[in-house]
Scaffold this motif. Structure first.
Motif, PDB file in Angstrom:
ATOM      1  N   VAL A 299       0.856  -1.184   0.000  1.00 39.51           N
ATOM      2  CA  VAL A 299       0.000   0.000   0.000  1.00 39.51           C
ATOM      3  C   VAL A 299       0.895   1.238   0.000  1.00 39.51           C
ATOM      4  O   VAL A 299       1.966   1.239   0.611  1.00 39.51           O
ATOM      5  N   THR A 300       0.449   2.255  -0.721  1.00 42.41           N
ATOM      6  CA  THR A 300       1.215   3.496  -0.767  1.00 42.41           C
ATOM      7  C   THR A 300       1.188   4.203   0.584  1.00 42.41           C
ATOM      8  O   THR A 300       0.240   4.053   1.354  1.00 42.41           O
ATOM      9  N   ILE A 301       2.248   4.959   0.839  1.00 40.48           N
ATOM     10  CA  ILE A 301       2.302   5.820   2.018  1.00 40.48           C
ATOM     11  C   ILE A 301       2.885   7.165   1.606  1.00 40.48           C
ATOM     12  O   ILE A 301       3.619   7.250   0.630  1.00 40.48           O
ATOM     13  N   GLY A 302       2.529   8.210   2.349  1.00 43.22           N
ATOM     14  CA  GLY A 302       3.091   9.522   2.052  1.00 43.22           C
ATOM     15  C   GLY A 302       2.191  10.680   2.406  1.00 43.22           C
ATOM     16  O   GLY A 302       2.609  11.823   2.354  1.00 43.22           O
ATOM     17  N   GLY A 303       0.941  10.399   2.783  1.00 48.03           N
ATOM     18  CA  GLY A 303       0.021  11.477   3.111  1.00 48.03           C
ATOM     19  C   GLY A 303       0.145  11.919   4.559  1.00 48.03           C
ATOM     20  O   GLY A 303       1.006  11.441   5.301  1.00 48.03           O
ATOM     21  N   PRO A 304      -0.742  12.820   4.984  1.00 53.91           N
ATOM     22  CA  PRO A 304      -0.734  13.298   6.368  1.00 53.91           C
ATOM     23  C   PRO A 304      -0.934  12.140   7.348  1.00 53.91           C
ATOM     24  O   PRO A 304      -1.668  11.199   7.064  1.00 53.91           O
ATOM     25  N   THR A 305      -0.296  12.228   8.489  1.00 47.56           N
ATOM     26  CA  THR A 305      -0.391  11.134   9.463  1.00 47.56           C
ATOM     27  C   THR A 305      -1.709  11.151  10.222  1.00 47.56           C
ATOM     28  O   THR A 305      -2.077  10.160  10.831  1.00 47.56           O
ATOM     29  N   GLN A 306      -2.416  12.256  10.198  1.00 46.07           N
ATOM     30  CA  GLN A 306      -3.683  12.379  10.912  1.00 46.07           C
ATOM     31  C   GLN A 306      -4.866  12.214   9.963  1.00 46.07           C
ATOM     32  O   GLN A 306      -4.795  12.604   8.805  1.00 46.07           O
ATOM     33  N   GLY A 307      -5.946  11.639  10.477  1.00 50.95           N
ATOM     34  CA  GLY A 307      -7.208  11.611   9.747  1.00 50.95           C
ATOM     35  C   GLY A 307      -7.383  10.429   8.819  1.00 50.95           C
ATOM     36  O   GLY A 307      -6.497   9.595   8.657  1.00 50.95           O
ATOM     37  N   THR A 308      -8.576  10.414   8.233  1.00 52.18           N
ATOM     38  CA  THR A 308      -8.950   9.335   7.324  1.00 52.18           C
ATOM     39  C   THR A 308      -9.684   9.914   6.117  1.00 52.18           C
ATOM     40  O   THR A 308     -10.139  11.056   6.148  1.00 52.18           O
ATOM     41  N   VAL A 309      -9.806   9.112   5.094  1.00 50.44           N
ATOM     42  CA  VAL A 309     -10.611   9.449   3.925  1.00 50.44           C
ATOM     43  C   VAL A 309     -11.715   8.404   3.819  1.00 50.44           C
ATOM     44  O   VAL A 309     -11.471   7.214   3.965  1.00 50.44           O
ATOM     45  N   ASN A 310     -12.941   8.870   3.619  1.00 52.42           N
ATOM     46  CA  ASN A 310     -14.073   7.980   3.367  1.00 52.42           C
ATOM     47  C   ASN A 310     -14.193   7.767   1.873  1.00 52.42           C
ATOM     48  O   ASN A 310     -14.091   8.720   1.097  1.00 52.42           O
ATOM     49  N   PHE A 311     -14.418   6.535   1.484  1.00 51.78           N
ATOM     50  CA  PHE A 311     -14.604   6.246   0.062  1.00 51.78           C
ATOM     51  C   PHE A 311     -15.500   5.028  -0.083  1.00 51.78           C
ATOM     52  O   PHE A 311     -15.863   4.379   0.892  1.00 51.78           O
ATOM     53  N   TRP A 312     -15.856   4.724  -1.321  1.00 52.58           N
ATOM     54  CA  TRP A 312     -16.732   3.610  -1.622  1.00 52.58           C
ATOM     55  C   TRP A 312     -16.013   2.658  -2.563  1.00 52.58           C
ATOM     56  O   TRP A 312     -15.519   3.070  -3.616  1.00 52.58           O
ATOM     57  N   LEU A 313     -15.927   1.394  -2.173  1.00 49.69           N
ATOM     58  CA  LEU A 313     -15.330   0.367  -3.021  1.00 49.69           C
ATOM     59  C   LEU A 313     -16.315   0.022  -4.116  1.00 49.69           C
ATOM     60  O   LEU A 313     -17.475  -0.332  -3.832  1.00 49.69           O
ATOM     61  N   HIS A 314     -15.875   0.142  -5.357  1.00 47.87           N
ATOM     62  CA  HIS A 314     -16.706  -0.130  -6.533  1.00 47.87           C
ATOM     63  C   HIS A 314     -18.010   0.667  -6.495  1.00 47.87           C
ATOM     64  O   HIS A 314     -19.054   0.186  -6.916  1.00 47.87           O
ATOM     65  N   ALA A 315     -17.942   1.872  -5.942  1.00 44.42           N
ATOM     66  CA  ALA A 315     -19.047   2.833  -5.890  1.00 44.42           C
ATOM     67  C   ALA A 315     -20.203   2.377  -5.003  1.00 44.42           C
ATOM     68  O   ALA A 315     -21.273   2.969  -5.053  1.00 44.42           O
ATOM     69  N   SER A 316     -20.010   1.334  -4.161  1.00 44.20           N
ATOM     70  CA  SER A 316     -21.153   0.905  -3.360  1.00 44.20           C
ATOM     71  C   SER A 316     -20.848   0.521  -1.915  1.00 44.20           C
ATOM     72  O   SER A 316     -21.722   0.635  -1.076  1.00 44.20           O
ATOM     73  N   HIS A 317     -19.661   0.056  -1.591  1.00 48.22           N
ATOM     74  CA  HIS A 317     -19.352  -0.383  -0.234  1.00 48.22           C
ATOM     75  C   HIS A 317     -18.539   0.689   0.489  1.00 48.22           C
ATOM     76  O   HIS A 317     -17.377   0.910   0.170  1.00 48.22           O
ATOM     77  N   HIS A 318     -19.172   1.355   1.470  1.00 44.18           N
ATOM     78  CA  HIS A 318     -18.490   2.413   2.195  1.00 44.18           C
ATOM     79  C   HIS A 318     -17.353   1.832   3.036  1.00 44.18           C
ATOM     80  O   HIS A 318     -17.493   0.794   3.667  1.00 44.18           O
TER      81      HIS A 318
END
Length: 127
Positions: free
Chosen positions: A70-89
Motif C-alpha cells: 500500500v502506498t504511504i506519504g500522506g498526512p499522518t492524521q485523519g482518514t478518507v471515506n470512500f466507496w469500493l466499486h461505488a457501493s461499499h463504504h
C-alpha cells in the motif's frame, strides 16, 4: 488477462494495454460522484486505486501468499471515506494518500513491469 472493475453494477472491462488502463481510470474518474476505489486485476494482485478525490492511493491484495503493498506519504492524521466499486463504504488512513499523478504513474509501471514503482513509497505487510 488484466481486468478492471469500477462499479458493482457494471461488468468488468478487459484492459489489454496501458492505454486501455488509462482510459478505464479516466472513465471511472469522470463517472463517480464520490471518492471511489476501483480495482484492476493484474500481475497476481487485485490493485485498488482511488479516484474521485484530490489524492489517491494504491492498495495491492495478492492472489496467493505474497505480501500486500500500500502506498504511504500522506498526512499522518485523519482518514478518507470512500466507496469500493461505488457501493461499499469504507475508510482508509490519510497516510496512504499520494499525489494523483504519482499514483497514476506507479499504476502504469506496475501494469507494464509487474514491479513496484519508485515514484511512491510503499508499505508491505502480511495478512
Amino acid at each position: 488477462m488484466v481486468t478492471g472493475t469500477w462499479s458493482e453494477t457494471q461488468s468488468s472491462i478487459d484492459l489489454p494495454t496501458v492505454d486501455d488502463l488509462d482510459r478505464f481510470v479516466d472513465f471511472a474518474e469522470a463517472n463517480v460522484d464520490r471518492p471511489t476505489a476501483i480495482s484492476i486485476d493484474m500481475q497476481g494482485y487485485r490493485v485498488d486505486f482511488l479516484v474521485g478525490y484530490e489524492s489517491s492511493f494504491i492498495h495491492m491484495t495478492p492472489e496467493d501468499e505474497k505480501p500486500y503493498h500500500v502506498t504511504i506519504g500522506g498526512p499522518t492524521q485523519g482518514t478518507v471515506n470512500f466507496w469500493l466499486h461505488a457501493s461499499h463504504h469504507t475508510e482508509f488512513e490519510n497516510r496512504h494518500l499520494v499525489p494523483k499523478t504519482l499514483a497514476r504513474e506507479a499504476l502504469r509501471e506496475f501494469f507494464r513491469t509487474g514491479l513496484l514503482s519508485t515514484v511512491v513509497k510503499w508499505e508491505q505487510y502480511l495478512a
